[in-house]
Structure formats: C-alpha cells, structure tokens
Motif scaffolding. Structure first.
Motif, PDB file in Angstrom:
ATOM      1  N   SER A 130     -24.909  99.655  -2.516  1.00  0.00           N
ATOM      2  CA  SER A 130     -25.518  99.251  -3.776  1.00  0.00           C
ATOM      3  C   SER A 130     -24.492  99.205  -4.905  1.00  0.00           C
ATOM      4  CB  SER A 130     -26.648 100.214  -4.123  1.00  0.00           C
ATOM      5  OG  SER A 130     -27.223  99.882  -5.341  1.00  0.00           O
ATOM      6  N   GLU A 131     -23.651 100.215  -5.001  1.00  0.00           N
ATOM      7  CA  GLU A 131     -22.644 100.248  -6.066  1.00  0.00           C
ATOM      8  C   GLU A 131     -21.621  99.119  -5.904  1.00  0.00           C
ATOM      9  OE1 GLU A 131     -21.029 104.154  -5.774  1.00  0.00           O
ATOM     10  OE2 GLU A 131     -22.724 105.080  -6.823  1.00  0.00           O
ATOM     11  N   ARG A 132     -21.327  98.768  -4.676  1.00  0.00           N
ATOM     12  CA  ARG A 132     -20.307  97.745  -4.435  1.00  0.00           C
ATOM     13  C   ARG A 132     -20.804  96.336  -4.739  1.00  0.00           C
ATOM     14  NH1 ARG A 132     -17.003  96.768   1.184  1.00  0.00           N
ATOM     15  NH2 ARG A 132     -15.659  95.136   0.373  1.00  0.00           N
ATOM     16  N   TYR A 133     -22.064  96.050  -4.442  1.00  0.00           N
ATOM     17  CA  TYR A 133     -22.545  94.675  -4.508  1.00  0.00           C
ATOM     18  C   TYR A 133     -23.634  94.417  -5.557  1.00  0.00           C
ATOM     19  CZ  TYR A 133     -20.079  94.021  -0.109  1.00  0.00           C
ATOM     20  OH  TYR A 133     -19.118  93.943   0.852  1.00  0.00           O
ATOM     21  N   GLY A 153     -27.083  85.962  -1.175  1.00  0.00           N
ATOM     22  CA  GLY A 153     -25.879  86.780  -1.133  1.00  0.00           C
ATOM     23  C   GLY A 153     -26.166  88.266  -1.156  1.00  0.00           C
ATOM     24  N   LEU A 154     -25.093  89.036  -1.124  1.00  0.00           N
ATOM     25  CA  LEU A 154     -25.209  90.491  -1.027  1.00  0.00           C
ATOM     26  C   LEU A 154     -25.723  91.135  -2.308  1.00  0.00           C
ATOM     27  CD1 LEU A 154     -21.975  91.273   0.993  1.00  0.00           C
ATOM     28  CD2 LEU A 154     -24.331  91.263   1.806  1.00  0.00           C
ATOM     29  N   GLU A 155     -25.577  90.475  -3.458  1.00  0.00           N
ATOM     30  CA  GLU A 155     -26.055  91.065  -4.715  1.00  0.00           C
ATOM     31  C   GLU A 155     -27.563  91.280  -4.673  1.00  0.00           C
ATOM     32  OE1 GLU A 155     -24.722  88.322  -7.679  1.00  0.00           O
ATOM     33  OE2 GLU A 155     -22.757  89.256  -7.818  1.00  0.00           O
ATOM     34  N   ARG A 156     -28.299  90.296  -4.178  1.00  0.00           N
ATOM     35  CA  ARG A 156     -29.758  90.434  -4.114  1.00  0.00           C
ATOM     36  C   ARG A 156     -30.174  91.486  -3.085  1.00  0.00           C
ATOM     37  NH1 ARG A 156     -31.493  84.106  -4.691  1.00  0.00           N
ATOM     38  NH2 ARG A 156     -30.571  83.820  -6.745  1.00  0.00           N
ATOM     39  N   CYS A 157     -29.449  91.557  -1.995  1.00  0.00           N
ATOM     40  CA  CYS A 157     -29.722  92.612  -1.015  1.00  0.00           C
ATOM     41  C   CYS A 157     -29.480  93.986  -1.636  1.00  0.00           C
ATOM     42  CB  CYS A 157     -28.846  92.439   0.217  1.00  0.00           C
ATOM     43  SG  CYS A 157     -29.290  91.036   1.249  1.00  0.00           S
ATOM     44  N   ALA A 158     -28.449  94.088  -2.450  1.00  0.00           N
ATOM     45  CA  ALA A 158     -28.140  95.358  -3.103  1.00  0.00           C
ATOM     46  C   ALA A 158     -29.264  95.770  -4.049  1.00  0.00           C
ATOM     47  CB  ALA A 158     -26.819  95.265  -3.856  1.00  0.00           C
ATOM     48  N   VAL A 159     -29.914  94.812  -4.706  1.00  0.00           N
ATOM     49  CA  VAL A 159     -31.058  95.136  -5.571  1.00  0.00           C
ATOM     50  C   VAL A 159     -32.185  95.725  -4.736  1.00  0.00           C
ATOM     51  CG1 VAL A 159     -32.853  94.162  -7.047  1.00  0.00           C
ATOM     52  CG2 VAL A 159     -30.489  93.456  -7.348  1.00  0.00           C
ATOM     53  N   VAL A 160     -32.478  95.119  -3.596  1.00  0.00           N
ATOM     54  CA  VAL A 160     -33.545  95.623  -2.729  1.00  0.00           C
ATOM     55  C   VAL A 160     -33.209  97.022  -2.220  1.00  0.00           C
ATOM     56  CG1 VAL A 160     -34.749  95.249  -0.541  1.00  0.00           C
ATOM     57  CG2 VAL A 160     -34.299  93.321  -2.062  1.00  0.00           C
ATOM     58  N   VAL A 161     -31.979  97.231  -1.792  1.00  0.00           N
ATOM     59  CA  VAL A 161     -31.562  98.545  -1.286  1.00  0.00           C
ATOM     60  C   VAL A 161     -31.650  99.587  -2.399  1.00  0.00           C
ATOM     61  CG1 VAL A 161     -29.578  99.865  -0.438  1.00  0.00           C
ATOM     62  CG2 VAL A 161     -30.139  97.648   0.585  1.00  0.00           C
ATOM     63  N   ASN A 162     -31.197  99.238  -3.595  1.00  0.00           N
ATOM     64  CA  ASN A 162     -31.228 100.181  -4.710  1.00  0.00           C
ATOM     65  C   ASN A 162     -32.671 100.502  -5.112  1.00  0.00           C
ATOM     66  OD1 ASN A 162     -31.022 101.172  -7.568  1.00  0.00           O
ATOM     67  ND2 ASN A 162     -28.853 100.940  -7.092  1.00  0.00           N
ATOM     68  N   ALA A 163     -33.538  99.487  -5.143  1.00  0.00           N
ATOM     69  CA  ALA A 163     -34.947  99.732  -5.470  1.00  0.00           C
ATOM     70  C   ALA A 163     -35.594 100.635  -4.423  1.00  0.00           C
ATOM     71  CB  ALA A 163     -35.695  98.402  -5.571  1.00  0.00           C
ATOM     72  N   PHE A 164     -35.270 100.405  -3.152  1.00  0.00           N
ATOM     73  CA  PHE A 164     -35.792 101.278  -2.095  1.00  0.00           C
ATOM     74  C   PHE A 164     -35.320 102.712  -2.280  1.00  0.00           C
ATOM     75  CE2 PHE A 164     -35.032 103.388   1.977  1.00  0.00           C
ATOM     76  CZ  PHE A 164     -36.348 103.528   2.407  1.00  0.00           C
ATOM     77  N   MET A 165     -34.045 102.872  -2.629  1.00  0.00           N
ATOM     78  CA  MET A 165     -33.514 104.226  -2.824  1.00  0.00           C
ATOM     79  C   MET A 165     -34.237 104.933  -3.966  1.00  0.00           C
ATOM     80  SD  MET A 165     -29.443 103.614  -2.339  1.00  0.00           S
ATOM     81  CE  MET A 165     -29.096 105.131  -3.172  1.00  0.00           C
ATOM     82  N   ARG A 166     -34.514 104.205  -5.033  1.00  0.00           N
ATOM     83  CA  ARG A 166     -35.212 104.813  -6.172  1.00  0.00           C
ATOM     84  C   ARG A 166     -36.641 105.177  -5.808  1.00  0.00           C
ATOM     85  NH1 ARG A 166     -32.595 102.866 -11.503  1.00  0.00           N
ATOM     86  NH2 ARG A 166     -30.540 102.239 -10.776  1.00  0.00           N
ATOM     87  N   TYR A 167     -37.313 104.290  -5.067  1.00  0.00           N
ATOM     88  CA  TYR A 167     -38.668 104.581  -4.614  1.00  0.00           C
ATOM     89  C   TYR A 167     -38.666 105.755  -3.646  1.00  0.00           C
ATOM     90  CZ  TYR A 167     -43.082 104.134  -2.169  1.00  0.00           C
ATOM     91  OH  TYR A 167     -44.295 104.395  -1.598  1.00  0.00           O
ATOM     92  N   ASN A 168     -37.731 105.747  -2.724  1.00  0.00           N
ATOM     93  CA  ASN A 168     -37.627 106.792  -1.715  1.00  0.00           C
ATOM     94  C   ASN A 168     -37.333 108.152  -2.342  1.00  0.00           C
ATOM     95  OD1 ASN A 168     -37.815 107.452   0.994  1.00  0.00           O
ATOM     96  ND2 ASN A 168     -35.615 107.334   1.295  1.00  0.00           N
ATOM     97  N   ALA A 169     -36.565 108.171  -3.408  1.00  0.00           N
ATOM     98  CA  ALA A 169     -36.238 109.436  -4.075  1.00  0.00           C
ATOM     99  C   ALA A 169     -37.491 110.084  -4.661  1.00  0.00           C
ATOM    100  CB  ALA A 169     -35.214 109.197  -5.176  1.00  0.00           C
TER     101      ALA A 169
END
Length: 113
Positions: A50-53, A16-32
C-alpha cells in the motif's frame, strides 16, 4: 473458518497498481476495526504494498474519509445537496461537456463547450 485455504482474495485492476493499493489499504483499515487476529507477515506485506503504490493525494484523502466513516468520527449526510453552479477554469477547450447523475441516473447533460 477464516484460516481455511480457500479463503483467498485476488485483486485485479486494469487501472494499475495504484487502484489495487487503495483496495488493499481500505481492507486493512476495515480489518483493523472488525477482525480479531492477523498474521504479522500478512499485515506487513499489505502495508508495504500500500505504501509503495498508493498514488496521488486524492487516494489518501479518500482512505482518510473511509477510516473516519468506519470509526464513526463522521457520518453520511442524509440531507439533499443542491447543485446551483458549476465553474470550469483553466481547461483546454476540447469537447468538454458535463453529465450530472442522481442515484446513478443521468439527470442533466450539457452541450459540448
């Protein structure tokens, strides 16, 4: 090189989208921490997704640990951890068993409780 049109990532998860949101959020933190420039639109859309899901508090806690590891506020403990006791409470007695792994190899499996 980063702006090449073939530099595309597709994230798919059967969970589901929750796990995708974890990957996207982790990428954003790494990218920052590691990247130089991003477009504001890309960053905003990833943040909004990320905030939505993002899902349960445990996912948010994991991402906090991930950020702390990236920033150096915490480090991985290299000392061994010994498991002496496991207590299960408040569970339905329906075929429960434990399996303990050490470095991806099973080292213990209980009988069904």
């Amino acid at each position: 090189m980063l702006e090449h049109p073939l530099n595309v990532a597709v994230i798919f998860c059967k969970g589901g989208l929750e796990r995708c949101a974890v990957v996207v959020n982790a990428f954003m933190r790494y990218n920052a921490i590691s990247a130089t420039d991003d477009s504001v639109e890309d960053r905003f859309s990833m943040q909004r997704f990320s905030e939505r899901y993002l899902g349960p508090p445990s996912y948010k806690r994991y991402l906090g640990y991930f950020s702390s590891l990236l920033s150096g506020r915490i480090s991985v403990n290299s000392e061994p951890i010994f498991l002496h006791n496991i207590t299960l409470t408040y569970f339905e007695p329906v075929n429960v068993f434990l399996k303990i792994y050490e470095r991806l190899l099973p080292v213990y499996q209980s009988r069904t409780v």
